[in-house]
Design an enzyme around this catalytic site. Structure first.
Site, PDB file in Angstrom:
ATOM      1  N   CYS A   1       0.814  -1.217   0.000  1.00 10.28           N
ATOM      2  CA  CYS A   1       0.000   0.000   0.000  1.00 10.28           C
ATOM      3  C   CYS A   1       0.845   1.264   0.000  1.00 10.28           C
ATOM      4  O   CYS A   1       0.295   2.360  -0.089  1.00 10.28           O
ATOM      5  CB  CYS A   1      -0.951  -0.008   1.188  1.00 10.28           C
ATOM      6  SG  CYS A   1      -1.927  -1.511   1.238  1.00 10.28           S
TER       7      CYS A   1
ATOM      8  N   ILE B   1     -12.758  -0.451  -0.907  1.00 11.56           N
ATOM      9  CA  ILE B   1     -11.979  -0.932  -2.051  1.00 11.56           C
ATOM     10  C   ILE B   1     -12.241   0.050  -3.187  1.00 11.56           C
ATOM     11  O   ILE B   1     -13.393   0.406  -3.445  1.00 11.56           O
ATOM     12  CB  ILE B   1     -12.386  -2.373  -2.381  1.00 11.56           C
ATOM     13  CG1 ILE B   1     -11.842  -3.291  -1.267  1.00 11.56           C
ATOM     14  CG2 ILE B   1     -11.889  -2.800  -3.742  1.00 11.56           C
ATOM     15  CD1 ILE B   1     -12.485  -4.641  -1.231  1.00 11.56           C
TER      16      ILE B   1
ATOM     17  N   LYS C   1      -9.990   6.344   4.503  1.00 15.28           N
ATOM     18  CA  LYS C   1     -11.300   5.938   4.985  1.00 15.28           C
ATOM     19  C   LYS C   1     -12.437   6.467   4.106  1.00 15.28           C
ATOM     20  O   LYS C   1     -13.324   5.724   3.723  1.00 15.28           O
ATOM     21  CB  LYS C   1     -11.476   6.435   6.430  1.00 15.28           C
ATOM     22  CG  LYS C   1     -12.850   6.199   7.007  1.00 15.28           C
ATOM     23  CD  LYS C   1     -13.102   4.717   7.233  1.00 15.28           C
ATOM     24  CE  LYS C   1     -14.563   4.410   7.463  1.00 15.28           C
ATOM     25  NZ  LYS C   1     -15.323   4.266   6.204  1.00 15.28           N
TER      26      LYS C   1
ATOM     27  N   HIS D   1      -9.018   4.170  -1.197  1.00 15.22           N
ATOM     28  CA  HIS D   1      -7.669   3.608  -1.105  1.00 15.22           C
ATOM     29  C   HIS D   1      -7.364   2.677  -2.280  1.00 15.22           C
ATOM     30  O   HIS D   1      -7.298   1.464  -2.119  1.00 15.22           O
ATOM     31  CB  HIS D   1      -7.530   2.869   0.237  1.00 15.22           C
ATOM     32  CG  HIS D   1      -6.190   2.275   0.493  1.00 15.22           C
ATOM     33  ND1 HIS D   1      -5.008   2.806   0.011  1.00 15.22           N
ATOM     34  CD2 HIS D   1      -5.824   1.175   1.215  1.00 15.22           C
ATOM     35  CE1 HIS D   1      -3.996   2.054   0.422  1.00 15.22           C
ATOM     36  NE2 HIS D   1      -4.453   1.063   1.142  1.00 15.22           N
TER      37      HIS D   1
END
Ligand SMILES: [Zn+2]
Lengths: 128, 388
Positions: free
Chosen positions: B84, B210, B330, B334
């Site tokens: 990430c 997602i 959040k 992401h």
């Protein structure tokens, strides 16, 4: 995404756990590691001996997984725990207890069982 | 050594765009960044591109040259992968390259396509950022890993799910006016606490979504900016990277993120600033507890005291140090390979004064970005400052 191939070191470890002969690798300076390992990531030692894994582990932290990846869909809800076994720590599924009754610090033993979803071998800890 | 200026930034909206290819996403973001910079495409000397799961999501490896082509850039291109923090690492290497004088103009960014795999497929794909033999085969997934950390944190320092809920509420609030965010929807503490449990104590609203999306940044040397008359008021003044054992169970601390401690200290030293100088932060809140670990590693809060920072309002838009004014992972979303570069883009806009939330940090001259990979076995921290 567990493939259908051998993983030397890991496979022997799982087989040994199933036989009740679990071990870990101890470096010359006493660090505990899981196989396969040629160099100790903690100190650089390249000399390891196989030592018997302590029978009793201690749960350091845990979670109850309700939403699982596809390969564990039928296992959910299940408890994932990290347990100390002497100088090594192992992530395993905690079975044989109501998830609401799990506590950190509880004593567990390591074994090999299979997942509900795929039947793959699975490291499991149970209260002892 | 050259100073590194941020000449331009570009983003796609983050969200669910299952039919969009990553090459199309990156073309949009890079085009926006190049236009914002006001440079000629032909001046770009290299592309550093972050991506995590392209081989799984769209059967595409070797994405560097593909993305250079998509961006309309004729230059050597390299893909960086560090879970990430793939594009965070790409930014860091780009900064070093401009600093050492080897390159004057560098395009850096990242993209991720995820929602075409479905939630289950994407969750399984994300899990490859953990140790396959010793974690994934035991059934640990990422919500589970952060839940293990959250419980360890509660046991060691105290705190509650309600404390974590305030992080989610804050970040959703921050994203309300951010048109690049996946969610522009206000939520309440009760919404978070009543949402289905994913991996106890992590609930659905403690988790980032997602996402599909891309981000890009144009970095230039200050000489180039001067010569070309490019307005680039924000500089990258500090960069740091930390690493740790791959498996969570092998860490010294389950309730802390030592790799982030290291990255933060290195970035602060590099910039010649400290935590007290930071006026705004974008941090890697893949799960609510991750924001807590991040703000403690960044030194914005003492260890064990970050847990109720959001509840106390200290990290909100009108708090002492606003955290995740973009909405964070959040609420903004992401798309993993785009996140690190997206944080740099958002922070640059916040500091330049052209972000929808800039009004909350009007006089700020120093910001920090924190981008983590896996269960923080990798972490990159950058310090951005408005040049004097
Ligand atoms: Zn050692």
């Amino acid at each position: 995404m567990t493939g259908d191939y051998a993983n030397a070191g890991y496979d022997e470890f799982v087989a040994a756990v199933a036989e009740g002969e679990a071990y870990y690798l101890e470096c010359a300076n006493g660090h505990g590691e899981l196989p396969p390992r040629r160099v100790c990531p903690e100190c650089g030692s390249t000399e390891f001996t196989e030592e018997p894994l302590p029978a009793a582990g201690e749960v350091r932290t845990y979670t109850v997984t309700h939403v699982a990846a596809p390969s564990f869909a039928d296992d959910a809800p299940y408890v994932t725990a990290i347990a100390d076994f002497g100088p090594v720590r192992i992530t395993a599924q905690l079975r044989g207890i109501d998830p609401d009754d799990v506590e950190t610090g509880m004593s567990v033993g390591l074994g090999v069982e299979t997942t509900e979803t795929t039947g793959a071998d699975l490291l499991v800890v149970r209260p002892r | 050594m050259s100073d590194v200026r941020i000449a331009g930034v570009g983003l796609t909206r983050f969200g669910e765009f299952p039919d969009r290819t990553s090459r199309d996403l990156f073309a949009e973001a890079s085009g926006a960044a190049i236009e914002d910079a006001g440079i000629d495409r032909s001046d770009v000397e290299a592309l550093f591109y972050g991506n995590f799961m392209g081989a799984l999501a769209e059967h595409q490896g070797h994405q560097g040259p593909l993305m250079a082509e998509a961006a309309g850039v004729s230059a050597p291109a390299t893909r960086f992968e560090s879970a990430c923090c793939s594009s965070g690492v790409a930014v860091r290497e780009a900064v070093k390259r401009v600093r050492n004088g080897e390159t004057d103009v560098l395009l850096v960014g990242g993209a991720e396509r995820m929602t075409n795999m479905g939630t289950a497929g994407a969750t399984e794909a994300l899990a490859i950022a953990a140790d396959d033999l010793w974690e994934v085969r035991a059934g640990m997934n990422f919500p589970g890993a952060y839940a293990l950390m959250a419980r360890a944190y509660f046991e060691e320092y105290g705190g509650s799910q309600e404390d974590l809920a305030h992080v989610a509420v804050k970040n959703h609030f921050n994203a309300l006016e951010n048109e690049m965010a996946q969610y522009q929807k206000e939520i309440t503490v009760d919404d978070v606490l009543e949402a289905p449990t994913v991996s106890d104590p992590i609930g659905l609203y403690d988790s980032c979504p997602i996402s599909d999306g891309a981000a890009a940044v144009v970095l230039v040397s200050d000489e180039y900016a001067r010569e070309q008359g490019i307005d680039a008021p924000v500089a990258v003044t500090g960069t740091g990277q930390g690493g740790d054992r791959m498996a969570l169970h092998d860490r010294d601390h389950l309730a802390r993120s030592p790799a982030a401690d290291f990255a933060a200290e290195e970035a602060y030293d590099d910039a010649g600033v400290g935590p007290d100088d930071v006026e705004v932060a974008e941090v890697h809140d893949c799960f609510t507890v991750a924001e807590v670990l991040a703000i403690e590693s960044l030194g914005l809060f003492e260890v064990g005291e970050g847990i109720d920072a959001a509840r106390r309002g200290e990290t909100s838009h009108d708090g002492a140090v606003p955290v995740n004014l973009s909405g964070g992972l959040k609420a903004k979303g992401h798309p993993v390979g785009a996140t690190g570069a997206s944080q740099i883009a958002e922070l640059t806009s916040l500091l330049r004064g052209d972000h929808v939330n800039s009004e909350h940090v009007e006089d700020a001259t120093c910001g920090v970005a924190h981008n983590a990979g896996g269960t923080v076995a990798s972490c990159v921290v950058h310090v951005l400052e408005v040049a004097q």
